[in-house]
Design an enzyme around this catalytic site. Structure first.
Site, PDB file in Angstrom:
ATOM      1  N   LYS A   1       0.838  -1.204   0.000  1.00  0.00           N
ATOM      2  CA  LYS A   1       0.000   0.000   0.000  1.00  0.00           C
ATOM      3  C   LYS A   1       0.874   1.255   0.000  1.00  0.00           C
ATOM      4  O   LYS A   1       0.371   2.347  -0.237  1.00  0.00           O
ATOM      5  CB  LYS A   1      -0.961  -0.022   1.193  1.00  0.00           C
ATOM      6  CG  LYS A   1      -2.122  -0.993   1.021  1.00  0.00           C
ATOM      7  CD  LYS A   1      -3.158  -0.871   2.121  1.00  0.00           C
ATOM      8  CE  LYS A   1      -2.713  -1.452   3.430  1.00  0.00           C
ATOM      9  NZ  LYS A   1      -2.487  -2.915   3.392  1.00  0.00           N
TER      10      LYS A   1
ATOM     11  N   TYR B   1       1.003   3.978   6.582  1.00  0.00           N
ATOM     12  CA  TYR B   1       2.364   3.437   6.468  1.00  0.00           C
ATOM     13  C   TYR B   1       3.404   4.559   6.543  1.00  0.00           C
ATOM     14  O   TYR B   1       4.452   4.409   7.178  1.00  0.00           O
ATOM     15  CB  TYR B   1       2.541   2.703   5.143  1.00  0.00           C
ATOM     16  CG  TYR B   1       1.942   1.325   5.071  1.00  0.00           C
ATOM     17  CD1 TYR B   1       1.496   0.649   6.207  1.00  0.00           C
ATOM     18  CD2 TYR B   1       1.835   0.660   3.847  1.00  0.00           C
ATOM     19  CE1 TYR B   1       0.957  -0.618   6.123  1.00  0.00           C
ATOM     20  CE2 TYR B   1       1.304  -0.616   3.758  1.00  0.00           C
ATOM     21  CZ  TYR B   1       0.862  -1.255   4.890  1.00  0.00           C
ATOM     22  OH  TYR B   1       0.337  -2.516   4.800  1.00  0.00           O
TER      23      TYR B   1
END
Length: 353
Positions: free
Chosen positions: A112, A144
């Protein structure tokens, strides 16, 4: 290093594989989880990383050289994902700071990084494949990135080295895990065999026909250990996949054969597992009771929503590993064997019949 490790998320797919590898290599391993499970050679640490004070108290007597962050907490929105998961990393590293023992922190994120978060997954302008570590961040909020920033800030402050690891979909064994394609497909195949429903690929034509790759949790664990003990790998981000590529129209037939099923023809129509398995909880409970299985709660084994996100992508996804290969990480894991190894473990542990 004195080979003392803290594995954060030790009961999960990645954390348990990492703890197993570390103990096999002679490390002293502490495994942190909200609800630790018994693991051979792992010393349990119970902590909720969203509770800063409680985390600091749980970590007070620990002096790990290496920290492996393999967990996250899914929230309703990406803004909440960012707030909660950044705080979890921050609370962890703040709690370890007083001891001053940490020399390396390895953070597991995923693709991702390139594809975008769940709210914008596979949409907008995306980098070309194969994804390479030199490709920068997308211009979109992503938890992230927030996790990375917490690690980077603490590394500058406290003087430890770091590494970031970006697996594709992970194959491995864990009960109660939010992202578990291998076990989800095993449960789906078992339900199809039980009910006589067709074993039908649930995803997109792009995934059925296109090339893709995956990551065995054991392969990821090997890269985590390698990066922690290889100075040339310090302060770098790495992709990590098995090293082979495949098409789902081939893999689907391989999985069907393992379960004694005929793969259903695929006509290009997306039929999500979340829809196919919506009413299967009573069926699974009946199978579990009849076969004496260890887990009768379908929700603790299968994560259809996450498998649907992976198999429903409208683009081909393959991953380049040139960076770590050049630095000496040469491990390889055939993906079909990764699935079959997992299925054998699930059967041996009485999680599937």
């Amino acid at each position: 290093m004195s080979k003392s490790a803290l594995v954060v998320g030790a009961s999960g797919i990645v954390g348990s594989a990492t703890a197993d590898l570390l103990t096999a290599n002679g490390w002293t391993v502490h495994g942190l989880a909200r609800r630790p499970v018994e693991q051979p050679g792992v010393r349990p640490v119970a902590a909720d990383l969203q509770d800063a004070a409680g985390t600091a108290d749980a970590l007070r007597d620990l002096t790990p050289d290496a920290v492996f962050i393999t967990t996250w907490a899914r929230q309703a929105t990406e803004a909440e994902n960012i707030r909660v998961n950044a705080a979890m990393v921050r609370n962890l590293l703040d709690g370890l700071r007083p001891a001053g023992s940490v020399r390396h922190v390895a953070l597991v994120t995923g693709l991702k990084h390139y594809l975008g978060p769940f709210e914008a997954y596979g949409k907008g302008t995306l980098p070309e494949t194969p994804f390479r570590e030199s490709q920068g961040r997308l211009d979109v909020a992503n938890f992230y990135y927030a996790q990375e920033d917490e690690v980077f800030a603490a590394a500058r402050r406290d003087g430890f080295a770091w590494s970031v690891h970006r697996p594709h979909t992970v194959i491995g064994k864990a009960v109660g895990n939010a992202m578990n394609m291998g076990t989800t497909l095993a449960v789906y195949a078992t339900l199809c065999r039980e009910t006589g429903r067709p074993f039908r690929f649930p995803g997109s034509a792009a995934q059925w026909n296109g090339l893709t790759d995956m990551t065995d949790a054991r392969q990821l664990a090997r890269q985590l250990l390698w990066a922690t003990t290889t100075p040339d790998a310090f302060n770098e981000a790495f992709n990590i996949v098995n090293g082979d590529v495949f098409r789902w129209k081939w893999m689907w037939a391989r999985i069907a054969e393992w379960f004694g099923l005929e793969p259903a023809p695929f006509d290009g129509t997306v039929l999500p597992l979340e829809e196919q398995m919506r009413d299967d909880a009573p069926v699974w409970r009946r199978i579990a009771e009849r076969e004496g299985l260890a887990e009768a709660d379908l929700d603790r084994l299968a994560s259809p929503w996450h498998t649907d996100a992976d198999l429903g992508r409208p683009i081909e996804v393959v991953t380049d590993m040139g960076k770590s290969r050049r630095l000496g990480f040469l491990d390889y894991q055939p993906t079909d064997d990764a699935f079959f190894d997992l299925f054998e473990r699930l059967r041996a542990d009485r999680l599937i019949p």
